[in-house]
Design an enzyme around this catalytic site. Structure first.
Site, PDB file in Angstrom:
ATOM      1  N   GLY A  46       0.868  -1.230   0.050  1.00 40.16           N
ATOM      2  CA  GLY A  46      -0.079  -0.061  -0.088  1.00 40.16           C
ATOM      3  C   GLY A  46       0.858   1.364   0.130  1.00 40.16           C
ATOM      4  N   GLN A  51       2.992   9.922   1.626  1.00 45.78           N
ATOM      5  CA  GLN A  51       4.389   9.340   1.784  1.00 45.78           C
ATOM      6  C   GLN A  51       5.107   9.712   0.816  1.00 45.78           C
ATOM      7  OE1 GLN A  51       2.328   5.301   2.514  1.00 45.78           O
ATOM      8  NE2 GLN A  51       4.235   5.111   3.539  1.00 45.78           N
ATOM      9  N   LEU A  92       6.290   1.594   4.902  1.00 40.83           N
ATOM     10  CA  LEU A  92       7.394   2.116   4.198  1.00 40.83           C
ATOM     11  C   LEU A  92       8.181   3.322   4.772  1.00 40.83           C
ATOM     12  CD1 LEU A  92       5.965   1.079   0.610  1.00 40.83           C
ATOM     13  CD2 LEU A  92       7.492  -0.066   1.892  1.00 40.83           C
ATOM     14  N   HIS A 133      -4.814   1.345   7.385  1.00 42.24           N
ATOM     15  CA  HIS A 133      -3.355   2.037   7.438  1.00 42.24           C
ATOM     16  C   HIS A 133      -3.291   3.371   6.446  1.00 42.24           C
ATOM     17  CE1 HIS A 133       0.992   1.073   8.001  1.00 42.24           C
ATOM     18  NE2 HIS A 133       0.910   1.969   6.909  1.00 42.24           N
ATOM     19  N   GLU A 134      -3.577   2.988   5.443  1.00 47.16           N
ATOM     20  CA  GLU A 134      -3.525   4.303   4.334  1.00 47.16           C
ATOM     21  C   GLU A 134      -4.440   5.590   4.562  1.00 47.16           C
ATOM     22  OE1 GLU A 134      -0.974   3.553   2.728  1.00 47.16           O
ATOM     23  OE2 GLU A 134      -0.835   1.267   2.885  1.00 47.16           O
ATOM     24  N   HIS A 137      -2.667   7.695   7.166  1.00 43.29           N
ATOM     25  CA  HIS A 137      -1.698   8.411   6.640  1.00 43.29           C
ATOM     26  C   HIS A 137      -2.355   9.634   6.207  1.00 43.29           C
ATOM     27  CE1 HIS A 137       2.104   6.236   6.736  1.00 43.29           C
ATOM     28  NE2 HIS A 137       1.647   4.998   6.023  1.00 43.29           N
TER      29      HIS A 137
HETATM   30  O1  GNR Z   1       3.966  -2.572   2.748  1.00 46.32           O
HETATM   31  C1  GNR Z   1       2.959  -2.303   3.867  1.00 46.32           C
HETATM   32  N1  GNR Z   1       2.660  -3.494   4.311  1.00 46.32           N
HETATM   33  C2  GNR Z   1       1.523  -3.490   5.446  1.00 46.32           C
HETATM   34  C3  GNR Z   1       1.576  -4.606   6.186  1.00 46.32           C
HETATM   35  C4  GNR Z   1       0.800  -4.743   7.136  1.00 46.32           C
HETATM   36  C5  GNR Z   1       0.047  -3.641   7.367  1.00 46.32           C
HETATM   37  C6  GNR Z   1       0.148  -2.459   6.729  1.00 46.32           C
HETATM   38  C7  GNR Z   1       0.861  -2.437   5.773  1.00 46.32           C
HETATM   39  S1  GNR Z   1       0.846  -1.128   4.543  1.00 46.32           S
HETATM   40  C8  GNR Z   1       2.587  -1.314   4.254  1.00 46.32           C
HETATM   41  C9  GNR Z   1       2.966  -0.134   3.194  1.00 46.32           C
HETATM   42  C10 GNR Z   1       2.752   1.275   3.749  1.00 46.32           C
HETATM   43  O2  GNR Z   1       3.507   1.828   4.471  1.00 46.32           O
HETATM   44  N2  GNR Z   1       1.545   1.889   3.352  1.00 46.32           N
HETATM   45  O3  GNR Z   1       1.422   3.243   3.867  1.00 46.32           O
HETATM   46 NI    NI Z   2       2.310   3.339   6.061  1.00 48.64          NI
END
Ligand code: GNR
Ligand code: NI
Length: 178
Positions: A46, A51, A92, A133-134, A137
């Site tokens: 993701g 980012q 990331l 999660h995204e 952000h």
């Molecule tokens: O690559 C990613 N792996 C991940 C693993 C578990 C839960 C969320 C993620 S998102 C992350 C990529 C990222 O930082 N997206 O913002």
């Molecule tokens: Ni992330």
């Protein structure tokens, strides 16, 4: 297409609140392409535009095994949530750090697609976690915000060490000897 630089925590730009996309135009589509290239080469599952230092409400996700299912969400909104799940998350922008986080198990998301059309989709499991999660952000949040202060401090120390390892520049050396 281009691979973009990913901001690393605790960069203050990761704390900005991203602005809604007003129109899905060629600029946004080019951004999506560059984000996809950046995510796939990382590799990650993701990426949020913030980012790569673009404070617009654009996220992309691909949880497939073979990078074959790119999903694009513009101005995403969670309109329903149910249940709880906890999985080990990474980011990331927080390299080499993994920790379990509590999220909703299943969600309904409303967003615009690449054609600028509104759509709604239901997600569970890893996809659901990744969308949450995204979207965090886009609201200036990083998964480490959910961890204990002790863990956050350890992560900050580790990232400081990593930064010195990765970029042994004169200025980084100066910072150590001050
Ligand atoms: O690559 C990613 N792996 C991940 C693993 C578990 C839960 C969320 C993620 S998102 C992350 C990529 C990222 O930082 N997206 O913002
Ligand atoms: Ni992330």
């Amino acid at each position: 297409m281009a691979v973009l630089d990913i901001l690393v925590y605790p960069d203050p730009r990761l704390r900005e609140i991203a602005e809604p996309v007003v129109r899905v135009d060629d600029g946004i589509l080019a951004l999506v392409d560059d984000m996809a290239e950046t995510m796939y080469q990382a590799p990650g599952i993701g990426l949020a535009a913030i980012q790569v230092n673009v404070p617009q409400r654009v996220i992309i996700i691909d949880v497939s095994k073979d990078q074959s299912e790119l999903r694009v969400f513009i101005n995403p909104q969670i309109v329903a949530r149910e249940g709880n799940q906890e999985i080990e998350e990474g980011c990331l922008s927080v390299p080499e750090v993994f920790a379990p986080v509590q999220r909703s198990e299943s969600i309904v998301v409303r967003a615009l697609n690449r054609e600028g059309e509104r759509f709604e989709t239901r997600a569970e499991g890893l996809l659901s976690v990744c969308i949450q999660h995204e979207i965090d952000h886009l609201d200036g949040k990083v998964f480490v915000d959910y961890l204990s202060r002790l863990k956050q401090e350890r992560i900050l120390k580790r990232l400081q060490k990593q930064a010195k390892r990765a970029v042994p520049t004169a200025s980084a050396q100066d910072a150590v000897t001050l």
